[in-house]
Write a protein that holds these residues in place. Structure first.
Motif, PDB file in Angstrom:
ATOM      1  N   ASP A  63      -7.390   2.143  -1.118  1.00 58.22           N
ATOM      2  CA  ASP A  63      -6.718   0.865  -1.389  1.00 58.22           C
ATOM      3  C   ASP A  63      -7.140  -0.151  -0.327  1.00 58.22           C
ATOM      4  N   ARG A 113       2.322   6.698  -7.081  1.00 60.81           N
ATOM      5  CA  ARG A 113       1.281   7.651  -7.485  1.00 60.81           C
ATOM      6  C   ARG A 113       1.668   9.085  -7.171  1.00 60.81           C
ATOM      7  N   ALA A 165       2.203   1.811  -3.552  1.00 59.99           N
ATOM      8  CA  ALA A 165       1.222   2.463  -4.417  1.00 59.99           C
ATOM      9  C   ALA A 165       1.264   3.966  -4.198  1.00 59.99           C
ATOM     10  N   HIS A 167     -12.742  -1.204  -9.631  1.00 64.30           N
ATOM     11  CA  HIS A 167     -11.434  -1.499  -9.038  1.00 64.30           C
ATOM     12  C   HIS A 167     -10.423  -1.919 -10.111  1.00 64.30           C
ATOM     13  N   ASN A 168      -9.435  -2.703  -9.729  1.00 63.67           N
ATOM     14  CA  ASN A 168      -8.389  -3.170 -10.654  1.00 63.67           C
ATOM     15  C   ASN A 168      -8.953  -3.764 -11.949  1.00 63.67           C
ATOM     16  N   VAL A 206      -6.770   7.117  -0.207  1.00 60.03           N
ATOM     17  CA  VAL A 206      -5.567   7.629  -0.881  1.00 60.03           C
ATOM     18  C   VAL A 206      -5.307   9.065  -0.409  1.00 60.03           C
ATOM     19  N   TRP A 222      -2.723   6.269 -13.035  1.00 58.90           N
ATOM     20  CA  TRP A 222      -2.646   4.994 -12.311  1.00 58.90           C
ATOM     21  C   TRP A 222      -3.266   3.879 -13.139  1.00 58.90           C
ATOM     22  N   MET A 254       0.847  -1.189   0.000  1.00 56.03           N
ATOM     23  CA  MET A 254       0.000   0.000   0.000  1.00 56.03           C
ATOM     24  C   MET A 254       0.889   1.248   0.000  1.00 56.03           C
ATOM     25  N   LEU A 266      -9.077   8.666  -7.758  1.00 58.37           N
ATOM     26  CA  LEU A 266      -8.771   7.449  -7.005  1.00 58.37           C
ATOM     27  C   LEU A 266      -9.479   7.589  -5.659  1.00 58.37           C
ATOM     28  N   TRP A 291      -7.392  -1.347  -5.669  1.00 56.17           N
ATOM     29  CA  TRP A 291      -7.557   0.110  -5.704  1.00 56.17           C
ATOM     30  C   TRP A 291      -8.882   0.429  -6.384  1.00 56.17           C
TER      31      TRP A 291
END
Ligand code: ASP
Length: 329
Positions: A126, A8, A4, A97-98, A296, A309, A1, A123, A254
């Motif tokens: 996470d 970012r 990320a 999400h992903n 985030v 991202w 995490m 965003l 995410w």
């Protein structure tokens, strides 16, 4: 995490500039009616829980109801396709999400382009995943699970929420790392999968803490491990899959909010402002923390950070998914 956040951070300055520019435009008349926030999976699951938590707070800020709608199917691609074709008027958004980044590799004929057919809002948060067994599934810990999985293989039922779901992604990497094949049981979301796990009709589920943490704390499931790089402070006894011998295993889920391409910048800015306010709302923060998610940083709560991202995630997952041989026509 943490990783990320650092990666970012590189896009933070650009994102901030975009948001400030857009906010300066007048948004007096928007919104003048309810806004749909489309969830690509079934009600009661982790994506739905996050959406409803945000929608309640955003409704207060916007003075119009943010209506959460579940549009299930094809691992989230039905909802994404519908939003890509919705009127770009600021009244239809998608939370995803992903899966937004894995779909272009997983589906040979995706009826939309994730990098061309959407506008971006922000965003959000996470979330780690947890590997769980039902209470009546024999293995009691990760070591026993690995041994049992290698021996019993396809006698084991593993849930997925469709090709493109993170439960499916987790299952794919798990089977690849273990060199075994489970029997996949598809659901419209992991909300219904959790019901099956609790009822003993399902053996194994890999899912976000936003749904699993309350069940883990209530001791209603067996927790084998976590998908993050490091152990989680709130589940200190659960090993990471990586440390359990599944080398390099790491999934962090995410989330982002998208609109169809062409939503007026004023509407994007106003929806983004409401989202940012929700992410500062103590009730939302409390709930998100209680579910093991991490909001985030504010520097990433903007359209540019999500867009950058998303492309980095498309590039990250494509070779891994290709190597796993996962495709749908
Ligand atoms: N956790 C689900 C997934 O596997 C989605 C959901 O039901 O929220 O992607």
């Amino acid at each position: 995490m943490q990783i990320a956040k650092t990666v970012r951070g590189l896009v933070a300055a650009l994102g901030l500039a975009t948001t400030v520019l857009a906010t300066s435009a007048s948004a007096q008349t928007y919104p003048s009616k309810p806004i749909s926030l489309i969830v690509p999976f079934a009600a009661g699951g982790p994506t739905d829980v996050l959406a409803r938590t945000l929608a309640a707070s955003m409704t207060k800020n916007l003075g119009q109801t943010v209506v959460v709608e579940n549009r299930v199917g094809a691992g989230g691609t039905v909802a994404a396709g519908a939003v890509s074709k919705a009127a770009p008027d600021g009244y239809t958004f998608l939370i995803h999400h992903n899966g937004m980044a894995t779909a272009p590799t997983l589906y040979r004929k995706l009826p939309y382009n994730v990098e061309k057919d959407f506008s971006y809002v922000s965003l959000i948060a996470d979330v780690p995943m947890t590997l769980l067994g039902s209470k009546n599934f024999p293995p009691n810990n990760m070591g026993e699970f690995i041994a049992y999985a290698k021996k019993e293989g396809d006698k084991i039922n593993l849930a997925n929420a469709g090709l493109g779901a993170v439960s499916q992604l987790c299952g794919t990497l798990l089977q690849q790392s273990l060199g075994t094949k489970f029997t996949a049981i598809p659901y419209s979301g992991t909300g219904p999968a959790m019901t099956a796990l609790l009822g003993g009709q399902l053996d194994v589920l890999c899912d976000q803490t936003t749904q699993t943490l309350p069940q883990i704390k209530a001791d209603k499931v067996k927790l084998y491990g976590v998908t993050t790089k490091d152990r989680l402070s709130y589940l200190p006894d659960a090993p990471t899959l990586n440390e359990s011998g599944l080398k390099g295993f790491e999934i962090v889920v995410w989330h982002g909010i998208y609109g169809p391409k062409g939503v007026p910048p004023e509407a994007i800015a106003r929806f983004n402002e409401a989202l940012k306010a929700a992410l500062k709302d103590p009730a939302v923060i409390q709930k998100i923390n209680d579910l093991g998610a991490v909001i985030v940083p504010e520097s990433q709560q903007n359209p540019a950070a999500l867009q950058a991202w998303l492309s980095s995630e498309i590039n990250k997952w494509a070779p891994l998914l290709k190597a796993a041989g996962q495709y749908a026509d």
